[in-house]
Design a protein around this motif. Structure first.
Motif, PDB file in Angstrom:
ATOM      1  N   UNK A  23       1.163  -6.685 -12.523  1.00 11.77           N
ATOM      2  CA  UNK A  23       1.740  -7.162 -11.265  1.00 11.77           C
ATOM      3  C   UNK A  23       2.109  -8.641 -11.361  1.00 11.77           C
ATOM      4  N   UNK A  24       1.290  -9.422 -12.039  1.00  8.08           N
ATOM      5  CA  UNK A  24       1.612 -10.839 -12.211  1.00  8.08           C
ATOM      6  C   UNK A  24       2.869 -11.014 -13.064  1.00  8.08           C
ATOM      7  N   UNK A  63      -6.934  -4.450  -9.466  1.00 13.32           N
ATOM      8  CA  UNK A  63      -5.755  -4.694  -8.629  1.00 13.32           C
ATOM      9  C   UNK A  63      -6.208  -4.960  -7.195  1.00 13.32           C
ATOM     10  N   UNK A  64      -5.805  -6.112  -6.664  1.00 16.96           N
ATOM     11  CA  UNK A  64      -6.129  -6.508  -5.298  1.00 16.96           C
ATOM     12  C   UNK A  64      -4.809  -6.632  -4.528  1.00 16.96           C
ATOM     13  N   UNK A 121      -4.335  -9.851  -2.559  1.00 19.94           N
ATOM     14  CA  UNK A 121      -3.986 -11.005  -3.386  1.00 19.94           C
ATOM     15  C   UNK A 121      -2.498 -10.995  -3.733  1.00 19.94           C
ATOM     16  N   UNK A 122      -1.967  -9.819  -4.059  1.00 22.58           N
ATOM     17  CA  UNK A 122      -0.539  -9.726  -4.363  1.00 22.58           C
ATOM     18  C   UNK A 122       0.278 -10.087  -3.132  1.00 22.58           C
ATOM     19  N   UNK A 123      -0.144  -9.625  -1.963  1.00 24.56           N
ATOM     20  CA  UNK A 123       0.573  -9.934  -0.726  1.00 24.56           C
ATOM     21  C   UNK A 123       0.557 -11.433  -0.451  1.00 24.56           C
ATOM     22  N   UNK A 176       0.826  -1.206   0.000  1.00 23.01           N
ATOM     23  CA  UNK A 176       0.000   0.000   0.000  1.00 23.01           C
ATOM     24  C   UNK A 176       0.859   1.253   0.000  1.00 23.01           C
ATOM     25  N   UNK A 177       1.994   1.198   0.709  1.00 21.56           N
ATOM     26  CA  UNK A 177       2.906   2.346   0.725  1.00 21.56           C
ATOM     27  C   UNK A 177       3.532   2.559  -0.646  1.00 21.56           C
TER      28      UNK A 177
END
Length: 644
Positions: free
Chosen positions: A396-397, A355-356, A359-361, A343-344
């Motif tokens: 991101x993927x 974008x989630x 989910x990325x985390x 988020x930062x």
């Protein structure tokens, strides 16, 4: 510290110095030429001057030493050099020319001295200016060799606070106390408490140790000096100790303040750890640092914060209470921490609605703060390269694949036979991971070359994992040999290539660790047969495992081979019993080149794969993260290039 105490803009100061030098040179030239300036007028020969006098065309004349000047009847000025001529006055009188004389001026003694001294003054001034500039260049001058290289951090731009530090809440809370003390010392002194003199930040590279130190500077509002441990060490004995003394002298002038030493292991290594004489310069520097931190003279108001990723090599005297009272562990963030860090790093990115961050985390366990920052940056670069205005989940993927497995090398030309062998190799890994209990879920398998690998099979744990049991490690051994066994079944022993070298290395290291470190051998028991780190003596690495007997070493080799052969047997049984699935998966890889875990399951069942639907559901399928995040290897089963 800052040697230049002169206020004002340094650029303006340098400009004024050079303007002064040029003005002095101009003055010197003007003074030198002033004595040589001739009277205004047209220069004529002396004989011509006499002819004009005889003709009566000269109106007046002025005789000044060796120069005769005057005006003709038509108003034109002239001048000529005089020669000894006693009859000149008579001729001028006869021609009714008005004439006058001017005595020759003698040069002033002060002007003569100025002529003689000005060049030397200019040279001396220029030499002093150059020497001062050399001394200011990071202590490289002869007079500043022992000066400290610590720099005061200013907060004019890029101020960092604790709001910019996420995912390491425990470490932040411990350092928050130091900030509170600097803001309100009476709060702690009221009950007799003393603030720690030093805090040592310990953590893996990229976990945010330096960022935490910058946040302390931004929150405390006190002078903050920063220096690297390598800035103390020089080849000359005593220079490092001199720099330590000068650093603390400057810190005392600005107390209360914070002094941050990055990579302190460069100067704080264990004394006497080695054969023969140690580095006297480094040890003298460390001794001076120990005395300054907690010696006879107390350094009140100076809080030292240091960072290292090698606390095991630091000298015990450096870690005792009174010097570094606290060791603040800065770990790799968990899923909650990764979400906050993302988020930062994404708050300045224009994110697409799909974008989630959660989910990325979930898909990046083991990532450090620096890894997540790199992930967000790569995603933004990929979106910009495609000409998009928003960064979507697809970027991101792709960025995660690039960070963890390396960039795709689609330009690499492979023959059909090599491509087919790679497909069976990766299909073997993927099939073993789907059938052997204890393997991490299959996330992706590809035969597109990435980094140094010709293909990659990527398995992801379902959640953050802090330990691994024997069942999981044995399953991982079987997974390592899935590719080699698949090639052997399809092509035979004579056609085996070098692509499994990385798999064999990982399996061997894992089996040896199980036997020698983790106590997972019944024959050898719960004993440790080697240390985590080998000790280095005079450039040679000496392992503690050399202290074991030959019989024990032979037994270790037998147990390692037993574990490796068990993994081979498990992989062979899975692939032999499911040979039809192996062919189906390899054929689908040759067709599509990259398959997700769900697509691989559909392939072995012979069901069609809908890429459009899979792409729309893709974010929900992301679970876990790289099973080997710390080493950044391409993944279990990555087929290495020939000769690797």
């Amino acid at each position: 510290m800052n040697d230049d105490k002169t206020p004002g803009n340094p650029w303006v100061k340098s400009l004024l110095i050079w303007v002064g030098i040029l003005a002095a040179l101009a003055l010197f030239v003007s003074l030198f030429d002033s004595g040589k300036k001739a009277t205004a007028g047209t220069a004529i020969a002396y004989s011509e001057f006499l002819s004009k006098v005889n003709e009566g065309s000269v109106k007046d004349v002025k005789i000044a030493g060796d120069v005769i000047s005057g005006t003709q009847s038509n108003g034109e000025a002239f001048k000529t050099n005089a020669i000894p001529d006693p009859s000149l006055v008579g001729r001028l009188t006869k021609a009714n020319v008005r004439f006058s004389g001017q005595p020759e001026e003698s040069a002033s003694i002060w002007l003569v001295l100025l002529y003689q001294a000005l060049p030397f003054v200019l040279m001396i001034g220029l030499a002093i200016f150059v020497m001062r500039q050399m001394q200011k260049s990071a202590g490289s001058g002869a007079m500043g060799f022992g000066k400290s290289r610590a720099k005061m951090l200013t907060q004019k731009e890029g101020r960092v606070t604790f709001d910019d530090v996420a995912g390491i809440d425990e470490a932040r809370e411990e350092l928050q106390e130091i900030v509170d003390f600097l803001k309100d010392p009476t709060k702690f002194a009221r009950l007799g408490g003393k603030i720690p003199k030093g805090a040592l930040l310990v953590g893996s590279p990229g976990t945010g140790k330096t960022l935490l130190a910058r946040a302390i500077a931004g929150e405390a509002g006190v002078p903050f000096f920063t220096i690297s441990g390598s800035d103390f060490v020089e080849m000359f004995v005593g220079v490092g100790a001199s720099r330590v003394r000068d650093m603390f002298v400057e810190a005392k002038k600005n107390a209360p303040c914070i002094l941050f030493i990055d990579e302190i292991d460069a100067v704080g290594r264990h004394r006497g750890a080695g054969l023969g004489n140690g580095n006297d310069e480094r040890e003298q520097t460390l001794n001076q640092l120990l005395v300054e931190m907690d010696g006879f003279e107390a350094n009140e108001g100076i809080i030292i914060v240091a960072a290292t990723n090698r606390p095991d090599v630091l000298d015990p005297a450096l870690l005792r209470p009174g010097r570094f009272d606290r060791q603040v562990v800065v770990p790799r963030p968990d899923i909650e921490g990764r979400e906050k860090i993302l988020q930062v790093h994404t708050r300045k990115l224009p994110l697409a609605p799909d974008v989630d961050i959660r989910t990325i985390a979930r898909g990046t366990p083991g990532f450090s703060g620096a890894d997540l920052a790199n992930l967000a940056n790569e995603a933004a670069l990929l979106a910009a390269r495609k000409g998009k205005r928003l960064v979507a989940m697809l970027e991101f993927e792709e960025a995660k694949d690039k960070v963890m497995m390396g960039a795709e090398r689609r330009s690499m030309v492979m023959t059909e036979d090599e491509k087919k062998a790679t497909a069976y190799h990766e299909a073997g890994h993927a099939l073993v991971s789907l059938h052997v209990p204890g393997c991490d879920p299959l996330h992706k398998v590809t035969i597109i070359p990435r980094g140094r690998a010709l293909g990659v099979t990527w398995n992801l744990p379902e959640r953050d994992r802090y330990s691994t049991n024997m069942k999981q490690m044995k399953a991982r051994l079987a997974l390592c040999f899935g590719g080699r066994i698949a090639e052997q079944i399809i092509y035979g022993m004579e056609e085996l290539n070098t692509g499994a070298s990385n798999d064999i290395q990982q399996a061997t290291d894992m089996a040896r660790s199980m036997v020698m470190e983790y106590g997972m051998s019944e024959k050898l028991g719960w004993l440790r047969y080697r240390d985590n780190q080998d000790e280095v003596f005079l450039g040679h690495s000496v392992s503690r495992s050399q202290n074991i007997s030959e019989e024990t070493a032979r037994l270790i080799d037998q147990e390692v081979r037993r574990l490796v052969e068990e993994g081979e047997t498990t992989a062979r049984k899975v692939l032999t019993d499911n040979l039809d699935e192996l062919h189906k998966l390899a054929e689908k890889l040759l067709e599509l080149e990259t398959l997700s875990g769900d697509e691989a399951k559909l392939a072995i069942k012979g069901e069609p794969i809908d890429r459009d639907r899979a792409r729309s559901d893709r974010p929900a399928q992301i679970v876990g993260g790289s099973s080997i995040p710390k080493t950044k290897r391409p993944g279990i089963g990555g087929a290495a290039p020939a000769g690797a």
